[in-house]
Design a protein around this motif. Structure first.
Motif, PDB file in Angstrom:
ATOM      1  N   UNK A   1     -62.765   8.399  39.897  1.00  0.00           N
ATOM      2  CA  UNK A   1     -63.410   9.468  40.989  1.00  0.00           C
ATOM      3  C   UNK A   1     -62.587   9.739  42.133  1.00  0.00           C
ATOM      4  N   UNK A   2     -61.458  10.156  42.098  1.00  0.00           N
ATOM      5  CA  UNK A   2     -60.562  10.238  43.023  1.00  0.00           C
ATOM      6  C   UNK A   2     -60.810  10.927  44.396  1.00  0.00           C
ATOM      7  N   UNK A   3     -61.796  11.980  44.255  1.00  0.00           N
ATOM      8  CA  UNK A   3     -62.118  12.922  45.250  1.00  0.00           C
ATOM      9  C   UNK A   3     -63.471  13.611  44.882  1.00  0.00           C
ATOM     10  N   UNK A   4     -63.904  14.461  45.642  1.00  0.00           N
ATOM     11  CA  UNK A   4     -65.319  15.152  45.498  1.00  0.00           C
ATOM     12  C   UNK A   4     -65.169  16.327  44.658  1.00  0.00           C
ATOM     13  N   UNK A   5     -64.074  16.466  44.063  1.00  0.00           N
ATOM     14  CA  UNK A   5     -64.337  17.626  43.057  1.00  0.00           C
ATOM     15  C   UNK A   5     -63.842  17.525  41.619  1.00  0.00           C
ATOM     16  N   UNK A   6     -63.307  16.057  41.459  1.00  0.00           N
ATOM     17  CA  UNK A   6     -62.711  15.857  40.027  1.00  0.00           C
ATOM     18  C   UNK A   6     -63.068  14.345  39.690  1.00  0.00           C
ATOM     19  N   UNK A   7     -63.079  14.195  38.304  1.00  0.00           N
ATOM     20  CA  UNK A   7     -63.642  12.836  37.654  1.00  0.00           C
ATOM     21  C   UNK A   7     -62.951  12.989  36.189  1.00  0.00           C
ATOM     22  N   UNK A   8     -62.613  11.824  35.791  1.00  0.00           N
ATOM     23  CA  UNK A   8     -62.131  11.521  34.227  1.00  0.00           C
ATOM     24  C   UNK A   8     -62.898  10.406  33.533  1.00  0.00           C
ATOM     25  N   UNK A   9     -63.093  10.464  32.449  1.00  0.00           N
ATOM     26  CA  UNK A   9     -63.952   9.770  31.626  1.00  0.00           C
ATOM     27  C   UNK A   9     -62.860   9.318  30.583  1.00  0.00           C
ATOM     28  N   UNK A  10     -62.546   7.891  30.300  1.00  0.00           N
ATOM     29  CA  UNK A  10     -61.775   7.716  28.990  1.00  0.00           C
ATOM     30  C   UNK A  10     -62.483   6.887  28.047  1.00  0.00           C
TER      31      UNK A  10
END
Lengths: 115, 117
Positions: free
Chosen positions: A70-79
Motif C-alpha cells: 500500500x505505497x500511497x492513498x490511491x493504490x494497493x497490490x495483492x500478490x
C-alpha cells in the motif's frame, strides 16, 4: 462514491507461480480491503491495507501467501503466491471513504484460474 | 462475532411479480446493514443501507428493505421485478464496535435472483 479499477481483470496461471493484482482508486482513501470470492461462495475478507502500515490479515490468511503493498492513498497490490488450484477465485479490492456509514465501494474484481 | 444468513440461494420469479430476498444476521453488538447487488460479469454495487432512524430504507430502482431488530432480519423486497433485476444479491453487516466505517464487512452467501419473462 469512489471509482476503482483492478488489473488484470482475469488471468489463467500455472500452479506454483505468483500473480500480483493491482487496485487503483480515483481518490485518496485511508482504508482499502482485499476480499476473495470462491466459486459459489460469498466474499471473505483477506486483509485490511492501510497506507503506511502493515496489512492486517484475517484468520486463515497469512502474509507469506498473500503479501500486500500500500505505497500511497490511491493504490494497493495483492500478490497470490505459490498458487494452487484452490486459489482459483475472484479477488476484489474495496475502499471505505471513512464517512459514517461503513459502506464500502468495490472494484470489478480479478478472476483467477489456476491450472 | 457476526454472521449473516441468506436463506435462499436461488429465487426464480416471473417478470412483474413481487419478490422477497431474506436475510438474517447474528451479532452481539449493533451493526450497520447493507444489500449489495452483483450483475452478471460486474462488480459489487451498493443497493441500499441501514444505519439508523427509519427502519424502512429504499433504493432508487424500487427495492426496499426493512430492519427488524427483534427478528434480526433485513429482508429485501420489490413489488414488481424486471428482467434487468436478474443478479446476485448479497446481504452484509459491519459492527459498530469495529470502528464503524473502518470495519469488516461480513457477507451472506448470496441469493441469485432470476427474473423470467
Amino acid at each position: 462514491s469512489a471509482v476503482i479499477s483492478q488489473k488484470p481483470s482475469r488471468d489463467i496461471c500455472q500452479r506454483g507461480t505468483s500473480l500480483t493484482i493491482q487496485c487503483q482508486v480515483d481518490s485518496q482513501v485511508t482504508m482499502m480491503f482485499w476480499y476473495r470470492q470462491q466459486p459459489g461462495q460469498s466474499l471473505t475478507l483477506i486483509a485490511t491495507a492501510n497506507q503506511g502500515s502493515e496489512a492486517t490479515y484475517e484468520s486463515g490468511f497469512v502474509i507469506d501467501k498473500f503479501p500486500i503493498s500500500r505505497p500511497n492513498l490511491t493504490f494497493s497490490t495483492l500478490t497470490v503466491s505459490n498458487m494452487s488450484p484452490e486459489d482459483s477465485s475472484i479477488y476484489l479490492c474495496s475502499v471505505s471513504p471513512g464517512e459514517a456509514g461503513g459502506e464500502q465501494f468495490f472494484g470489478p474484481g480479478t478472476r483467477l484460474t489456476v491450472l | 462475532a457476526q454472521s449473516v444468513t441468506q436463506l435462499d440461494s436461488q429465487v426464480p420469479v416471473f417478470e412483474e411479480a413481487p419478490v422477497e430476498l431474506r436475510c438474517n444476521y447474528s451479532s452481539s453488538v449493533s451493526v450497520y446493514l447493507f444489500w449489495y447487488v452483483q450483475y452478471p460479469n460486474q462488480g459489487l454495487q451498493l443497493l441500499l443501507k441501514y444505519l439508523s432512524g427509519s427502519t424502512l430504507v429504499e433504493s432508487i430502482n424500487g427495492f426496499e428493505a426493512e430492519f427488524n431488530k427483534s427478528q434480526t432480519s433485513f429482508h429485501l423486497r420489490k413489488p414488481s421485478v424486471h428482467i434487468s433485476d436478474t443478479a446476485e444479491y448479497f446481504c452484509a453487516v459491519t459492527p459498530w464496535g469495529y470502528g464503524g466505517s473502518q470495519g469488516n464487512l461480513i457477507f451472506g452467501k448470496g441469493t441469485k435472483l432470476s427474473v423470467k419473462p
